[in-house]
Write a protein that holds these residues in place. Structure first.
Motif, PDB file in Angstrom:
ATOM      1  N   TRP A  59       0.846  -1.193   0.000  1.00 21.07           N
ATOM      2  CA  TRP A  59       0.000   0.000   0.000  1.00 21.07           C
ATOM      3  C   TRP A  59       0.885   1.248   0.000  1.00 21.07           C
ATOM      4  N   ASP A  61       0.833   4.106  -1.376  1.00 19.71           N
ATOM      5  CA  ASP A  61       0.182   5.419  -1.354  1.00 19.71           C
ATOM      6  C   ASP A  61      -0.764   5.586  -0.179  1.00 19.71           C
ATOM      7  N   LEU A  62      -0.835   4.590   0.689  1.00 18.38           N
ATOM      8  CA  LEU A  62      -1.726   4.666   1.844  1.00 18.38           C
ATOM      9  C   LEU A  62      -0.923   4.860   3.109  1.00 18.38           C
ATOM     10  N   GLY A  76      -5.251   7.830   1.782  1.00 19.80           N
ATOM     11  CA  GLY A  76      -4.424   7.767   0.588  1.00 19.80           C
ATOM     12  C   GLY A  76      -3.781   9.105   0.293  1.00 19.80           C
ATOM     13  N   THR A  81      -7.570   9.922  -3.737  1.00 24.88           N
ATOM     14  CA  THR A  81      -7.478   9.724  -2.300  1.00 24.88           C
ATOM     15  C   THR A  81      -8.774   9.180  -1.732  1.00 24.88           C
ATOM     16  N   TYR A  83     -10.201   7.723   2.519  1.00 24.88           N
ATOM     17  CA  TYR A  83      -9.810   7.603   3.917  1.00 24.88           C
ATOM     18  C   TYR A  83     -10.841   6.787   4.665  1.00 24.88           C
TER      19      TYR A  83
END
Length: 135
Positions: A59, A61-62, A76, A81, A83
């Motif tokens: 992950w 980008d998280l 994200g 994005t 959340y």
């Protein structure tokens, strides 16, 4: 991926293996999963694969949203994005605080030209956060 972002109340940082239990608890909650796509329900350890065999993040980008060292959600930090927060942390402004920090990072540090986000019909809290940030 960022190292860590610090806001007034939160630290947003990369996930670590120690986060697994908290992530399972939050994403395993149907009240959270129903507002996230694509989160299977029930969410199990088989669904949670934070790291690849080589130790790299699955992950990238998280990031974990933490409050006083405890994981309370995730967000994200990328062109698209999203959340999530544990229900006991809804309504305290943490989502907006984390989303603003993620957006600032995406534009300032990652040099993105735009970000996209969305929410399911009926999710008034996320709609308020996103419109408040200009989405």
């Amino acid at each position: 991926m960022i190292d860590a972002l610090t806001t007034k109340r939160l630290v947003i940082r990369p996930y670590c293996e120690a986060d697994a239990k908290a992530v399972l608890g939050i994403l395993g909650n149907l009240e959270v999963a129903r507002w996230r796509a694509p989160i299977p329900h029930p969410f199990t350890l088989a669904d949670l694969r934070i790291f690849n065999a080589d130790g790299s993040s699955r992950w990238p980008d998280l990031a974990a949203i933490t409050l006083n060292g405890d994981l309370i959600g995730g967000i994200g930090i990328a062109a698209h994005t999203g959340y999530y927060l544990a229900p006991e942390h809804w309504g305290h402004g943490y989502g907006a605080e984390a989303a603003k920090a993620a957006g600032d990072c995406a534009f300032d540090k990652l040099a993105l030209d735009e970000m996209r986000a969305g929410c399911f019909d009926g999710n008034a809290a996320s709609f308020k956060i996103l419109t408040g940030l200009g989405f």
